[in-house]
Design a protein around this motif. Structure first.
Motif, mmCIF file in Angstrom:
data_model
loop_
_atom_site.group_PDB
_atom_site.id
_atom_site.type_symbol
_atom_site.label_atom_id
_atom_site.label_comp_id
_atom_site.label_asym_id
_atom_site.label_seq_id
_atom_site.Cartn_x
_atom_site.Cartn_y
_atom_site.Cartn_z
ATOM 1 N N TRP A 169 0.804 -1.224 0.000
ATOM 2 C CA TRP A 169 0.000 0.000 0.000
ATOM 3 C C TRP A 169 0.830 1.263 0.000
ATOM 4 C CZ3 TRP A 169 -5.292 0.705 -0.161
ATOM 5 C CH2 TRP A 169 -6.070 -0.463 -0.105
ATOM 6 N N SER A 170 2.066 1.175 0.497
ATOM 7 C CA SER A 170 2.795 2.409 0.750
ATOM 8 C C SER A 170 4.286 2.183 0.553
ATOM 9 C CB SER A 170 2.489 2.843 2.193
ATOM 10 O OG SER A 170 3.000 4.115 2.476
ATOM 11 N N VAL A 171 4.944 3.125 -0.134
ATOM 12 C CA VAL A 171 6.405 3.066 -0.301
ATOM 13 C C VAL A 171 6.967 4.454 -0.055
ATOM 14 C CG1 VAL A 171 6.235 3.390 -2.834
ATOM 15 C CG2 VAL A 171 8.329 2.438 -1.834
ATOM 16 N N ARG A 172 8.054 4.528 0.724
ATOM 17 C CA ARG A 172 8.652 5.828 1.051
ATOM 18 C C ARG A 172 10.175 5.759 1.080
ATOM 19 N NH1 ARG A 172 4.557 7.347 -0.138
ATOM 20 N NH2 ARG A 172 2.958 8.564 0.954
ATOM 21 N N TYR A 173 10.793 6.668 0.314
ATOM 22 C CA TYR A 173 12.245 6.862 0.405
ATOM 23 C C TYR A 173 12.571 7.677 1.651
ATOM 24 C CZ TYR A 173 13.670 5.617 -4.428
ATOM 25 O OH TYR A 173 13.976 4.981 -5.599
ATOM 26 N N ASN A 174 13.690 7.360 2.296
ATOM 27 C CA ASN A 174 14.191 8.207 3.375
ATOM 28 C C ASN A 174 14.620 9.545 2.775
ATOM 29 O OD1 ASN A 174 16.478 9.329 5.146
ATOM 30 N ND2 ASN A 174 15.654 7.714 6.438
ATOM 31 N N HIS A 175 14.331 10.656 3.480
ATOM 32 C CA HIS A 175 14.607 11.987 2.930
ATOM 33 C C HIS A 175 16.103 12.284 2.834
ATOM 34 C CE1 HIS A 175 10.391 12.445 3.684
ATOM 35 N NE2 HIS A 175 10.537 12.450 4.992
ATOM 36 N N SER A 176 16.907 11.684 3.715
ATOM 37 C CA SER A 176 18.337 12.004 3.744
ATOM 38 C C SER A 176 19.213 10.906 3.151
ATOM 39 C CB SER A 176 18.808 12.228 5.190
ATOM 40 O OG SER A 176 17.930 13.063 5.871
ATOM 41 N N HIS A 177 18.826 9.657 3.350
ATOM 42 C CA HIS A 177 19.659 8.523 2.922
ATOM 43 C C HIS A 177 18.811 7.674 1.983
ATOM 44 C CE1 HIS A 177 22.383 9.821 6.059
ATOM 45 N NE2 HIS A 177 21.346 9.861 6.866
#
Length: 387
Positions: free
Chosen positions: A276-284
């Motif tokens: 349902w959900s995928v997110r890249y880390n903002h810094s790494h």
């Protein structure tokens, strides 16, 4: 207390909408929206006290209906949007609005009175994103890094760019486009790209992913069968402008280079149900979170397609003074992609995962039964990345 131990918060209602506080980068704050058919719906403001590993919560009323999607303004920490269901004449429609929290909830420092959950305050309505002509709202996306005055809405087969007035009390559509093609075309989700001066948008509909140029409202690419079944969510790599992650009901997470859309650059098949959900880390950007209706959250280390595929890049100074330094030879091998951790604290479908904007090592996940879990990147990996 184990440092990597999860912190769990239970809402008494079902929930699927989660967003991190984006305008505030000092305090760790997440917002959760409920889906109750019987009671007034609520937004729970979750402030995480990192030092003591405890959660402080405040509750605001969202009386207009069940919350399906929520996002926080990048410029004003008291402003947010919700997409919510309203029922009239036994027809259900999904509308969207811009809201402001009462002043005392703006920062995470307020003392939450013990009775705040017994007589919660309501959100202040700033304006409706009036979409009767466009159909049911799937999501509203703020311009990343913007001044909080530009939004995109996806409703049925319409994409619209909105301008908010300075007071945020009026929104006007400045341009729009319609998805053309056979059948019932409907957007499921979208993401505003932080690259290219924020002129691009990616959207998912059915099994396809499309790129849009917001200046001309025209399509710039289309990945026809990006997923074998419905594509559910998208995210842009914050450091590599052509890289995009997607996930869907084929249980897969795919990574794309939108300059060559024939094949994904990488595919993950670790989940056993819809993702349902995928997110890249903002810094790494090697750190990628996914949440699925297999009740699991998976943290992956996608080093090979990250902006630092060879690990920590050695500085010139490190290699000085005539050492032949064999390390340089060795570090030219790309590191291996791997699953870092699988988090099993949920017992129901995980509909949303979000990284904190204030602490790059901390994230939240939300399952349908109203359980919010705050977790950290394992300490050992954190130090491997940093050192």
């Amino acid at each position: 207390m184990e440092d990597d131990a999860p912190v769990i918060y239970g809402l008494e209602f079902q929930a699927r909408a989660l967003t991190a506080q984006t305008a505030e980068t000092d305090a760790i704050r997440f917002l959760v929206g409920t889906q109750s058919l019987k009671f007034d719906n609520q937004i729970h403001i979750i402030d995480f006290d990192d030092e003591n590993n405890i959660i402080n919560k405040s509750v605001l009323l969202h009386q207009v209906g069940e919350i399906w999607h929520m996002s926080a303004s990048p410029a004003d920490k008291s402003v947010l949007t919700t997409c919510y269901n309203t029922t009239s004449d036994s027809r259900v429609a999904t509308s969207a609005a811009v809201w402001r929290m009462p002043k005392e909830f703006e920062s995470g420092t307020h003392e939450s009175p013990d009775d705040s959950s017994n007589n919660p305050q309501a959100l202040e309505l700033l304006c409706h994103l009036d979409n009767a002509a466009q159909g049911n709202m799937a999501c509203v996306l703020w311009e990343p890094m913007g001044d909080g005055k530009r939004l995109v809405s996806l409703a049925d087969n319409h994409v619209a760019l909105w301008d908010l007035e300075a007071s945020s009390t009026k929104a006007t559509v400045s341009s729009s486009a319609t998805l053309e093609g056979k059948g019932q075309l409907k957007f499921t989700s979208g993401k505003w790209s932080p690259h290219h001066n924020c002129t691009q948008l990616a959207t998912a509909n059915d099994t396809a992913i499309r790129g849009w140029d917001l200046r001309s409202m025209s399509q710039i690419y289309c990945i026809e069968n990006a997923h074998g079944q419905l594509a559910r969510d998208l995210d842009f790599n914050p450091n590599k402008q052509y890289y995009l992650a997607s996930c869907g009901d084929d249980c897969k997470v795919k990574f794309w280079d939108v300059r060559s859309i024939g094949e994904p650059v990488k595919t993950l098949e670790e989940h056993s149900h819809w993702v349902w959900s995928v997110r890249y880390n903002h810094s790494h950007d090697q750190l990628v979170l996914t949440g699925s209706s297999d009740s699991r959250v998976i943290l992956s280390n996608m080093v090979s397609i990250s902006s630092e595929p060879f690990g920590h890049l050695a500085d010139e100074d490190d290699l000085s003074d005539g050492e032949d330094n064999h390390q340089e030879e060795k570090s030219k091998e790309p590191l291996q992609d791997s699953i870092i951790a699988t988090y099993e604290e949920h017992e129901d479908s995980v509909y949303a995962v979000e990284w904190s904007c204030a602490d790059p090592w901390l994230f939240a996940s939300l399952s349908y039964d109203g359980r919010l879990v705050i977790n950290r990147v394992p300490r050992a990996l954190k130090y491997r990345i940093l050192l």
